[in-house]
Motif scaffolding. Structure first.
Motif, short mmCIF file in Angstrom:
data_model
loop_
_atom_site.label_atom_id
_atom_site.label_comp_id
_atom_site.label_asym_id
_atom_site.label_seq_id
_atom_site.Cartn_x
_atom_site.Cartn_y
_atom_site.Cartn_z
N ILE A 5 0.97 -1.22 -0.02
CA ILE A 5 -0.07 0.00 0.02
C ILE A 5 0.80 0.97 0.07
CG2 ILE A 5 -1.71 1.40 1.30
CD1 ILE A 5 -2.70 -1.46 2.43
N ILE A 6 0.49 1.99 -0.93
CA ILE A 6 1.65 3.34 -1.17
C ILE A 6 0.34 4.62 -1.00
CG2 ILE A 6 3.02 4.99 -2.52
CD1 ILE A 6 3.78 2.55 -4.21
N ASN A 7 0.95 5.36 -0.01
CA ASN A 7 0.00 6.65 0.16
C ASN A 7 1.20 7.60 0.11
OD1 ASN A 7 -2.38 5.84 1.03
ND2 ASN A 7 -1.85 5.80 3.13
N GLY A 8 0.49 8.82 -0.82
CA GLY A 8 1.36 9.74 -1.30
C GLY A 8 1.21 11.09 -0.35
N PRO A 9 1.11 12.41 -0.89
CA PRO A 9 1.46 13.43 0.06
C PRO A 9 0.28 13.68 1.18
CG PRO A 9 1.32 14.05 -2.32
CD PRO A 9 1.48 12.45 -2.40
N ASN A 10 0.71 13.89 2.24
CA ASN A 10 -0.39 14.63 3.25
C ASN A 10 -1.20 13.42 3.90
OD1 ASN A 10 0.48 17.35 2.91
ND2 ASN A 10 -0.70 17.15 0.90
N LEU A 11 -0.78 12.17 3.28
CA LEU A 11 -1.54 11.21 3.70
C LEU A 11 -1.08 10.48 5.08
CD1 LEU A 11 -2.86 9.67 0.33
CD2 LEU A 11 -4.20 10.75 1.96
N ASN A 12 -0.05 11.07 5.44
CA ASN A 12 0.76 10.76 6.84
C ASN A 12 -0.20 11.44 8.02
OD1 ASN A 12 1.79 12.94 5.36
ND2 ASN A 12 2.92 13.27 7.26
N LEU A 13 -1.07 12.50 7.58
CA LEU A 13 -1.82 13.26 8.33
C LEU A 13 -3.14 12.66 8.59
CD1 LEU A 13 -0.78 16.97 7.34
CD2 LEU A 13 0.12 15.41 9.17
N LEU A 14 -3.57 11.47 7.95
CA LEU A 14 -4.79 10.97 8.33
C LEU A 14 -5.19 10.85 9.52
CD1 LEU A 14 -5.01 8.41 5.39
CD2 LEU A 14 -6.30 10.21 5.41
N GLY A 15 -6.40 11.07 9.95
CA GLY A 15 -6.92 11.03 11.47
C GLY A 15 -6.68 12.51 12.02
N VAL A 16 -5.94 13.29 11.62
CA VAL A 16 -5.76 14.63 12.12
C VAL A 16 -6.19 15.83 11.25
CG1 VAL A 16 -4.25 14.02 13.95
CG2 VAL A 16 -3.37 14.94 11.86
N ARG A 17 -6.05 15.41 9.71
CA ARG A 17 -6.20 16.20 8.70
C ARG A 17 -7.73 16.40 8.18
NH1 ARG A 17 -4.55 15.05 2.63
NH2 ARG A 17 -5.32 16.64 1.63
N GLU A 18 -8.37 17.50 7.95
CA GLU A 18 -9.62 17.65 7.34
C GLU A 18 -10.39 16.22 7.71
OE1 GLU A 18 -9.24 19.61 3.64
OE2 GLU A 18 -7.50 18.48 3.86
N LYS A 19 -10.67 16.19 9.04
CA LYS A 19 -11.57 14.83 9.23
C LYS A 19 -13.04 14.87 8.63
CE LYS A 19 -9.44 14.82 13.89
NZ LYS A 19 -9.55 14.49 15.36
N SER A 20 -13.59 16.13 8.43
CA SER A 20 -14.86 16.05 7.68
C SER A 20 -14.72 15.16 6.28
CB SER A 20 -15.44 17.42 7.82
OG SER A 20 -14.78 18.02 6.82
N VAL A 21 -13.35 15.25 5.69
CA VAL A 21 -13.43 14.67 4.60
C VAL A 21 -12.64 13.36 4.70
CG1 VAL A 21 -12.09 14.88 2.27
CG2 VAL A 21 -12.90 17.17 3.34
N TYR A 22 -11.51 13.13 5.36
CA TYR A 22 -10.90 12.03 5.46
C TYR A 22 -11.18 11.08 6.86
CZ TYR A 22 -8.47 14.50 1.49
OH TYR A 22 -8.07 15.07 0.64
N GLY A 23 -11.93 11.36 7.62
CA GLY A 23 -12.37 10.75 8.88
C GLY A 23 -11.19 10.96 9.82
N ASN A 71 -2.84 5.14 -3.25
CA ASN A 71 -3.55 6.62 -3.16
C ASN A 71 -2.40 7.72 -3.04
OD1 ASN A 71 -4.75 8.91 -2.34
ND2 ASN A 71 -6.07 8.07 -0.61
N ALA A 72 -2.32 8.14 -4.46
CA ALA A 72 -1.05 9.23 -4.74
C ALA A 72 -1.54 10.61 -4.10
CB ALA A 72 -0.75 9.08 -6.09
N GLY A 73 -2.73 10.63 -3.64
CA GLY A 73 -2.95 11.92 -2.98
C GLY A 73 -2.92 13.16 -4.27
N ALA A 74 -2.50 14.19 -4.14
CA ALA A 74 -2.70 15.19 -5.27
C ALA A 74 -1.91 14.92 -6.39
CB ALA A 74 -2.04 16.36 -4.57
N TYR A 75 -0.79 14.00 -6.24
CA TYR A 75 0.03 13.51 -7.34
C TYR A 75 -1.05 12.58 -8.32
CZ TYR A 75 4.48 14.72 -5.16
OH TYR A 75 5.48 15.28 -4.44
N THR A 76 -2.01 12.15 -7.99
CA THR A 76 -3.10 11.62 -8.94
C THR A 76 -3.32 12.48 -9.97
OG1 THR A 76 -4.16 10.46 -7.09
CG2 THR A 76 -5.35 10.58 -9.18
N HIS A 77 -3.49 13.61 -9.88
CA HIS A 77 -3.85 14.66 -10.74
C HIS A 77 -2.66 15.54 -11.65
CE1 HIS A 77 -7.22 13.95 -8.14
NE2 HIS A 77 -6.71 14.49 -7.14
N THR A 78 -1.40 15.30 -11.02
CA THR A 78 -0.52 15.96 -11.60
C THR A 78 0.72 15.50 -12.00
OG1 THR A 78 0.61 16.38 -9.42
CG2 THR A 78 -1.05 17.98 -10.22
#
Length: 137
Positions: A5-23, A71-78
C-alpha cells in the motif's frame, strides 16, 4: 500474497487532517484492521510526500509483488512521472481515494494514473483500501 500500500503526500496526516473529508482514523490504525481481516496477506506500507521516492518504490517492488494499492493524493492529478512508472511495471496497481473525488473540485476529477491501473476505487472512506485488496484476492 504480497501487497504494498502506497500513500502519497499529506496522507501521513490521516486522522488529524480535514476529518470531515478523510475521517478521524490514522492509516496505521486502519492497516492493523486490514492485517487482522486478511491474515494470509503480507502487507507492506509506504508513505512519502516526495514524488521521486514514490517512483523509486514502484520500481523496487513492481516486478515482484502481487498487487499495489495506491493513493497518490494530489499526485494523482499532476504526476505524469508516477503514471509512467505504473505503466512500466508488471505488478497491477489499483488507484484508491478516500473521498469521492467526483464530488469535489474539478481538478480532482482527472487522474493521470487511472489508464495504467487495474481499476479505480473512490469515495468509500478508508474502506476504499479494503475494496482494492479484495480485487487481488
Amino acid at each position: 500474497m504480497n501487497i504494498l500500500i502506497i500513500n502519497g503526500p499529506n496522507l501521513n496526516l490521516l486522522g488529524v487532517r480535514e476529518k470531515s473529508v478523510y475521517g478521524d482514523t490514522s492509516f496505521e490504525a486502519y492497516l492493523e484492521q486490514l492485517r487482522s481481516r486478511y491474515p494470509n496477506i503480507a502487507f507492506s506500507y509506504y508513505q512519502s510526500n516526495v514524488e521521486g521516492e514514490i517512483i523509486n518504490k514502484l520500481h523496487e517492488v513492481g516486478f515482484s509483488y502481487d498487487g499495489i494499492v495506491m493513493n497518490a493524493g494530489a499526485y494523482t492529478h499532476t504526476s505524469i512521472a508516477i503514471a509512467d512508472a505504473i505503466a512500466a511495471i508488471n505488478t497491477p496497481v489499483v488507484e484508491v481515494h478516500i473521498s469521492n473525488v467526483y464530488k469535489r473540485e474539478e481538478y480532482r476529477q482527472t487522474s493521470l494514473m487511472a489508464k495504467n491501473c487495474k481499476g479505480v476505487i473512490a469515495g468509500f472512506g478508508m474502506e476504499s483500501y479494503r475494496l482494492a485488496v479484495e480485487s487481488f484476492v
